[in-house]
Design an enzyme around this catalytic site. Structure first.
Site, PDB file in Angstrom:
ATOM      1  N   SER A  36     -12.658 -12.751  -1.552  1.00  0.00           N
ATOM      2  CA  SER A  36     -12.015 -11.472  -1.842  1.00  0.00           C
ATOM      3  C   SER A  36     -10.509 -11.730  -1.809  1.00  0.00           C
ATOM      4  CB  SER A  36     -12.404 -10.431  -0.794  1.00  0.00           C
ATOM      5  OG  SER A  36     -11.644  -9.254  -0.960  1.00  0.00           O
ATOM      6  N   ARG A  69       0.803  -1.230   0.000  1.00  0.00           N
ATOM      7  CA  ARG A  69       0.000   0.000   0.000  1.00  0.00           C
ATOM      8  C   ARG A  69       0.834   1.279   0.000  1.00  0.00           C
ATOM      9  NH1 ARG A  69      -2.870  -3.320  -2.320  1.00  0.00           N
ATOM     10  NH2 ARG A  69      -4.772  -4.080  -1.339  1.00  0.00           N
TER      11      ARG A  69
END
Length: 403
Positions: free
Chosen positions: A178, A96
Site C-alpha cells: 500500500s 491531508r
C-alpha cells in the site's frame, strides 16, 4: 441521517475510489463530484478525469496543488524541525489538511452537503481528513464507505466492478504494498512489511538508490535560506515546489532519505512502514544548521521542547486546531533572522553539513576562539558562575544527601 443530495469525493481514479463513486450514487441516491489533487505523487492525474467521466460524473475537479502544498504546509512544518517519534518526517500526514481544505472549498462552490474519502477504518487518514473537514465546516456530513460497507477485500471490490460495469485496470504484477506519494515522500505498508523482522526488498524503493549503489563522489549543495525557508539552491532562485523536486532528485541519486520504522498510530495500533523522504531529510538537516548560528540558545531549546507536541498535532490530524496555529505563530516569529547559506555534502546515504554562514549570525569568532581573544571574554568570570550553579549541590552534600 439527513438526505444527501451531492457529495464531493476525494478521487484517485484507482479501484477503491472508483467503487466508492458508484456506491455513493447507489446507496445515497446522490450526485457525486470528484476531486483529484496533484501533490507531486509522480503519476499523471489527468487519467482520473477519463475514469470519472466513464462513471458518469458531471463535475470533475483536477488541480495542481504542488506549490501550495510545499509553500503553505511543508515549509511551515519544517520551520519547526518537525519529526514524529524521533524519525518520521510526516510526509502523508501533512498532505491531508490540504486535501480536506479543498474538499470543503469545492463542497461550498458546488453546493454539496457531504464529502467522502477512501481511507479505511484502521488508519490515521480517516481521522486527519475528518478533523480537518469539521474544523473548516462544522456541519458537513462525512461519508466513510470503509466504515459502512462490507466490500472489505480486493476480490469483493473487483466483483462489485463486474456487477456494475466499472472498468478498472487489473494489473498483473501489482505492487504488494500500500503506497502513498507526494512531493515530500513515498510510503510503503503491507505485504512482507507486516512482519517487522523482515527486511524490505531492495526493488521496493522507487525514489532512492541504495547507499551501496550511490556514487563514489560526494555531491555538494549550497542552500540559501530566508526566514527559515529555502529560496535558492547553488545560487539559483527556486519556488518551494521546485526546491523540493530538486532535493528529491539529488538526494535520491545519493541514497539519501530511506527510513524503516514501527510507528504508533493515533487509532491505537503499531504499524510498520517504510518511507523515502530524500528532499525532506536534506531540508531538516540544513535547517537545523542555519538555526545553529542564527537562533538564540533559549529560543532554540524552547523550539526543541515544543516540537514533539507540534509533530503529534500534525500526525494526529490537528493542523487546523487553534493550538497548532498558536504554535505556528511562535515558530514563524522565531524564523525572522533565520537567513543565510548552508553547505551540505551528500555521500552514500549521508547528509553532512560542512558550512554555514549568515549576516544574522550570533556566532562571534572573537568570543569563541581558542586563541587570544583580546579581552572579549574574561575566563575568570566562569568561577563565580560555576559556584553559584553548584550552590544547591553543595548544600545537599553538606546535609548528607549526596548521591
Amino acid at each position: 441521517m439527513k438526505a444527501i443530495k451531492k457529495v464531493v469525493l476525494a478521487y484517485s481514479g484507482g479501484l477503491d475510489t472508483s467503487v466508492i463513486a458508484k456506491w455513493l450514487e447507489d446507496t445515497y441516491e446522490c450526485e457525486v463530484v470528484t476531486f483529484t489533487a496533484d501533490l507531486g505523487q509522480g503519476e499523471e492525474v489527468e487519467p482520473a478525469r477519463v475514469k470519472a467521466q466513464a462513471l458518469g460524473i458531471k463535475e470533475i475537479y483536477i488541480e495542481d496543488l504542488r506549490e501550495e502544498f510545499v509553500r503553505d504546509f511543508v515549509f511551515p512544518m519544517f520551520r519547526a524541525n518537525t519529526v514524529y517519534e524521533s524519525e518520521y518526517l510526516l510526509g502523508t500526514s501533512i498532505a491531508r489538511p490540504l486535501i480536506s481544505k479543498r474538499l470543503i472549498e469545492i463542497a461550498n462552490e458546488t453546493g454539496a452537503d457531504a464529502i467522502s474519502h477512501g481511507a479505511t477504518g484502521k488508519g490515521n487518514d480517516q481521522v486527519r481528513f475528518e478533523l480537518g473537514a469539521y474544523a473548516l465546516k462544522p456541519g458537513v456530513q462525512v461519508i466513510a464507505p470503509w466504515r459502512e460497507w462490507d466490500l472489505n477485500s480486493r476480490e469483493k471490490l473487483l466483483n462489485y466492478c463486474d456487477q456494475h460495469g466499472i472498468e478498472v485496470e487489473r494489473k498483473k504484477g501489482k505492487s504488494p504494498y500500500s503506497m502513498d506519494a507526494n512531493l515530500l515522500h513515498i510510503s510503503y505498508e503491507g505485504g512482507i512489511l507486516e512482519n517487522p523482522w523482515t527486511e524490505a526488498e531492495d526493488d521496493m524503493w522507487r525514489w532512492t538508490v541504495s547507499p551501496e549503489q550511490a556514487p563514489d563522489k560526494a555531491t555538494y549543495l549550497d542552500l540559501t535560506y530566508e526566514k527559515g525557508d529555502i529560496v535558492a539552491i547553488n545560487g539559483e532562485t527556486m519556488t518551494p515546489a521546485t526546491v523540493l523536486e530538486y532535493l528529491n532528485k539529488v538526494g535520491g541519486e545519493n541514497g539519501v532519505g530511506r527510513l524503516d520504522i514501527v510507528e504508533n498510530r493515533y487509532v491505537g495500533m503499531k504499524s510498520r512502514g517504510c518511507y523515502e523522504t530524500p528532499g525532506g531529510s536534506i531540508m531538516l538537516k540544513a535547517h537545523r544548521a542555519i538555526e545553529s548560528i542564527t537562533l538564540d540558545r533559549e529560543v532554540a531549546h524552547l523550539k526543541d521542547e515544543l516540537m514533539p507536541r507540534y509533530a503529534k498535532l500534525i500526525y494526529n490530524g490537528y493542523w487546523w486546531s487553534p493550538e497548532r496555529e498558536m504554535l505556528q505563530k511562535m515558530i514563524d516569529e522565531s524564523q525572522q533572522h533565520v537567513n543565510g547559506i548552508v553547505r551540505v555534502k551528500l555521500y552514500k546515504g549521508n547528509i553532512i553539513v560542512v558550512g554555514r554562514q549568515s549576516d544574522d549570525t550570533l556566532f562571534d569568532e572573537a568570543v569563541a576562539t581558542f586563541e587570544e581573544d583580546a579581552g572579549a571574554y574574561n575566563q575568570g568570570d566562569a568561577e563565580g558562575f560555576i559556584k553559584l550553579n553548584a550552590l544547591r549541590l553543595r548544600i545537599a552534600a553538606d546535609k548528607g544527601r549526596n548521591l
